[in-house]
Design an enzyme around this catalytic site. Structure first.
Site, PDB file in Angstrom:
ATOM      1  N   ASP A 132       0.629  -1.086  -0.112  1.00 38.30           N
ATOM      2  CA  ASP A 132       0.459  -0.541   0.051  1.00 38.30           C
ATOM      3  C   ASP A 132       0.855   1.279   0.506  1.00 38.30           C
ATOM      4  OD1 ASP A 132      -1.159   2.439   0.445  1.00 38.30           O
ATOM      5  OD2 ASP A 132      -2.702   0.983   2.003  1.00 38.30           O
ATOM      6  N   LYS A 146      -2.054  11.918  -2.169  1.00 39.76           N
ATOM      7  CA  LYS A 146      -1.359  13.046  -1.100  1.00 39.76           C
ATOM      8  C   LYS A 146       0.327  12.747  -1.505  1.00 39.76           C
ATOM      9  CE  LYS A 146      -3.199   9.602   2.159  1.00 39.76           C
ATOM     10  NZ  LYS A 146      -3.461   8.501   2.753  1.00 39.76           N
TER      11      LYS A 146
END
Ligand SMILES: *Cc1c(COP(=O)(O)O)cnc(C)c1O
Length: 415
Positions: free
Chosen positions: A197, A226
């Site tokens: 991840d 992000k």
């Protein structure tokens, strides 16, 4: 936004105030970024109206020609960006991406092994109050108390003892390089699937600043908002042999209609990420983080694990007689936005914590460099050493404001 201003003044006011907030504060939330105007424009585009259940050329609705175009662009650009065989760009979020992988591989009650939340892992890696910990049997690994680093021998020991069906690597508040190869070897030894991840570090991976999990992981999930600096959303990458299984699990498995406006914005972000400019941006993100960690260390703060290899760091406030919760609140008053964060082996609850997490993606997007990192570290230090001194906080607020004015952002947004 003159139309909205007339039709809904209350929402209009919240939006304009949020623009001011993003302009006039130093935002150090490690999981956030400021997306480009092109990404924002696309996300706010007319594609918001379109239903397009299914995948390009295999839709359940008419009128999907242009939805097909943008989704295909997103898929092909993501494949090029990460060097993978298959990409699904439809997950609404990072959690949704992880959910699809679990649902595809696991049955309720199966064992999963992920990084503990209090050690830097994510909710969706088996936290007891998250679906991942409710549907499955979660086991956790963590970091060494002494070094703050992932203890791979211990991961192996736990994996051999617990025999999980899947091992998840990836974190939300771990500042060091993750050894995906070591994880894949452990997963092979215990015949587990390996999910990497990369929600936080996707941008660093694209720029070659963090090793890619691509040769090692069975599945890779990420967010797109992000370090990757795209719209809020998720994605899944895997080899061709798992393509059908993953696509079927996203739709019709766990989602309905895809957010085509967001997928279009993902395509825009992926194009930006393919550019040379994006690589130099990521290089500066990491440099800035190192500079800030060094400057805070010199000011007497303890950085968990002694520093950072990435875009973020965790500050241990145990010796500073202020909790993470109070530090977040007082920094907020000074115009510096951070989040309280548990440190490994924290003795305070998650609502209080002994630490704060700091990240440099946004200040770097605003073109700040090393001198500004030293200045920000100094401002943080002044506030946290004088949390009850309104004069100090007021002075810092003014300095924050003038720093923001020197590094303007979203200047041309029409309000
Ligand atoms: C942020 C994050 C996610 C989830 O992202 P959401 O889009 O908020 O659901 C998943 N995994 C990790 C490691 C993260 O840091």
């Amino acid at each position: 936004m003159q139309v909205l201003k007339k039709s809904d003044p209350e929402v209009y006011e919240a939006v304009t105030k949020e623009i001011e907030r993003e302009r006039n504060n130093i935002v150090l939330i490690a999981s956030e970024n400021y997306a480009s105007r092109s990404v924002l424009e696309t996300q706010g585009s007319i594609f918001s109206n379109k239903y397009a259940e299914g995948y390009p050329d295999k839709r359940y609705y008419g009128g999907c020609d242009y939805a097909d175009s943008v989704e295909s662009l997103a898929i092909n650009r993501a494949k090029e960006l990460f060097g993978v065989e298959h990409v699904n760009v439809q997950p609404h979020s990072g959690t949704q991406a992880n959910m699809a992988v679990y649902f595809a591989l696991l049955k309720p009650g199966d064992k999963i092994l992920g990084m503990g939340l209090s050690n830097g892992g994510h909710l969706s890696h088996g936290a007891p109050f998250n679906f991942s910990g409710i549907f499955y049997k979660p086991y956790v690994y963590g970091v060494s108390k002494k070094t703050g680093l992932i203890d791979y021998d211990n991961v192996r020991k736990i994996a051999k003892k617990r025999k999980p069906k899947i091992i998840v690597a990836g974190a939300s508040s771990y500042s060091r390089t993750i050894d995906f190869k070591a994880f894949s070897e452990i997963a092979k030894e215990v015949k587990a699937f390996f999910l990497a991840d990369i929600a936080h570090i996707a941008g660093l991976i694209v720029a070659g600043l963090h090793p890619s999990p691509v040769p090692y992981a069975d599945f890779i999930t990420s967010t797109t908002h992000k370090t990757l600096r795209g719209p809020r959303g998720g994605m899944i990458m895997c080899g061709a042999k798992y393509a059908r299984m993953i696509d079927k699990m996203i739709f019709p498995g766990i989602q309905g209609g895809p957010l085509i406006h967001v997928i279009a914005a993902k395509a825009v972000a992926f194009k930006e990420a393919l550019s040379e400019k994006f690589n130099s941006y990521q290089i500066r993100v990491v440099k800035n983080a190192k500079e800030m960690a060094d400057a805070l260390t010199q000011k007497g703060f303890r950085v968990v694990s002694g520093g950072t290899d990435t875009h973020l760091m965790l500050i241990d406030l145990t010796d500073k007689s202020i909790t993470g919760r109070d530090a977040q609140a007082v920094l907020d008053r000074a115009g510096i936005t951070v989040n309280k964060n548990s440190i490994p082996y924290d003795d305070k609850p998650a609502t209080v914590t002994s630490g704060i997490r700091l990240g440099t993606p946004i200040v770097t997007t605003r073109n700040m460099r090393e001198p500004e990192m030293v200045l920000i570290a100094d401002l943080i230090s002044q506030v946290l050493n004088n949390p009850n001194d309104s004069v100090v906080i007021g002075r810092v607020r003014e300095k924050v404001r003038s720093l923001c004015d020197k590094f303007p952002v979203y200047e041309d947004i029409e309000t």
